[in-house]
Design an enzyme around this catalytic site. Structure first.
Site, mmCIF file in Angstrom:
data_model
loop_
_atom_site.group_PDB
_atom_site.id
_atom_site.type_symbol
_atom_site.label_atom_id
_atom_site.label_comp_id
_atom_site.label_asym_id
_atom_site.label_seq_id
_atom_site.Cartn_x
_atom_site.Cartn_y
_atom_site.Cartn_z
ATOM 1 N N ASN A 12 16.385 -3.837 -8.003
ATOM 2 C CA ASN A 12 15.515 -4.984 -8.295
ATOM 3 C C ASN A 12 15.410 -5.808 -7.012
ATOM 4 O OD1 ASN A 12 14.117 -7.166 -9.266
ATOM 5 N ND2 ASN A 12 15.800 -7.969 -10.512
ATOM 6 N N LYS B 281 13.517 -8.245 -6.471
ATOM 7 C CA LYS B 281 13.160 -9.643 -6.752
ATOM 8 C C LYS B 281 12.008 -10.078 -5.834
ATOM 9 C CE LYS B 281 17.724 -10.387 -8.630
ATOM 10 N NZ LYS B 281 18.825 -11.325 -8.891
ATOM 11 N N HIS C 288 14.897 -10.243 -17.892
ATOM 12 C CA HIS C 288 15.867 -10.564 -16.844
ATOM 13 C C HIS C 288 16.239 -12.047 -16.964
ATOM 14 C CE1 HIS C 288 17.642 -11.284 -12.898
ATOM 15 N NE2 HIS C 288 17.822 -9.975 -12.816
ATOM 16 N N GLU D 179 16.626 -14.365 -14.945
ATOM 17 C CA GLU D 179 15.822 -15.300 -14.160
ATOM 18 C C GLU D 179 14.488 -15.584 -14.843
ATOM 19 O OE1 GLU D 179 18.021 -13.731 -10.131
ATOM 20 O OE2 GLU D 179 15.965 -13.086 -10.539
ATOM 21 N N GLU E 268 23.829 -7.865 -17.832
ATOM 22 C CA GLU E 268 23.959 -8.670 -16.623
ATOM 23 C C GLU E 268 24.526 -10.039 -16.980
ATOM 24 O OE1 GLU E 268 21.074 -7.608 -13.154
ATOM 25 O OE2 GLU E 268 19.958 -8.647 -14.706
ATOM 26 N N GLY F 11 23.920 -12.679 -8.232
ATOM 27 C CA GLY F 11 23.677 -13.342 -6.954
ATOM 28 C C GLY F 11 24.747 -14.342 -6.551
ATOM 29 N N SER G 278 25.974 -8.580 -9.015
ATOM 30 C CA SER G 278 26.702 -8.441 -7.746
ATOM 31 C C SER G 278 27.373 -7.075 -7.604
ATOM 32 C CB SER G 278 27.729 -9.574 -7.582
ATOM 33 O OG SER G 278 27.081 -10.833 -7.521
#
Length: 246
Positions: A9, A11, A95, A97, A167, A173, A208
């Protein structure tokens, strides 16, 4: 036997020049036939470039998001049919985010899941808890609710042609990673919630993932690969993670 899957991904990162360099350097390493399946999710505007560069390779292509609608007056949205038209095989849905920054609800995520499957894309359903939810011992409740919203709308059988990505939000991150045991617990729970079809569903871990922890994560019984963020931007690192999934 579930085939391992590693999905990059990217991003909101990339350019024509950097994408070309990144993909070509990875393909130079990832030659031949592999046990693990690999896919890359670049920003939407670069999907045609990625499709061209990966056309003769063993690497698939996915989108980072997909609209719940098939067409119409939805400014800025990209439909599943459009994504399939440019060569996508996968689409990330839900996701963290997107859930956090775009207020996507469990119901909206479920609708996107259904739209992706309607156009023969494999949805990668992202689920996971925040740090506050983990500290409150609500991880399994939260993940269960996120999963249930999709099962209620799409039907349990739809999960057999999908991927689930666990996740933990607090590990995305941040440099923090769930321990292999923590991740395994949630993966096993997801598989249990899927009932009789659960044994065949691929469940990957994200948060991560790095060359230094990939092998230990993948050694867990119910972890079938990874959804990789930052490390996927470095070809050698991403290759090492893919190798660990073999």
């Amino acid at each position: 036997m579930r085939r391992p899957l590693v999905v990059a991904n990217w991003k909101m990162n990339g350019s024509f020049a950097s994408n070309s360099e990144r993909l070509q350097s990875f393909l130079a390493l990832w030659k031949g036939v592999h046990q693990a399946e690999v896919a890359v999710c670049p920003p939407t505007v670069y999907l045609p470039q990625a499709a061209e560069l990966l056309a003769q390779s063993n690497v698939g292509i996915g989108a980072q998001d997909v609209s719940a609608a098939d067409e119409g007056a939805y400014t800025g949205e990209i439909s599943a049919a459009m994504l399939a038209d440019v060569g996508c095989q996968f689409a990330l849905v839900g996701h963290s985010e997107r859930r956090e920054y775009h207020a996507e609800t469990d119901v909206m995520v479920a609708k996107k899941f259904v739209a992706a499957q309607r156009h023969k894309l494999t949805p990668v359903l992202c689920v996971g808890e925040t740090l506050a939810q983990r500290e409150a011992d609500e991880t399994l409740v939260v993940v269960g609710e996120q999963l249930k919203a999709v099962v209620d709308l799409a039907g349990r059988s739809a999960m057999s042609s999908a991927v689930v990505a666990y996740e933990p939000v607090w590990a995305i991150g941040t440099g923090l990673t769930a321990t292999p045991e923590q991740a395994q617990e949630v993966h096993a729970y997801i598989r249990e919630q899927l009932g009789s079809i659960g044994a065949g569903v691929r469940i990957v871990y994200g948060g991560s993932v790095k060359p230094s922890n990939a092998e230990e994560l993948f050694s867990q019984d119910d972890i079938d690969g990874a959804l990789v963020g930052g490390a996927s931007l470095v070809s050698n690192d991403f290759y090492s993670i893919c190798q660990a999934a073999e």
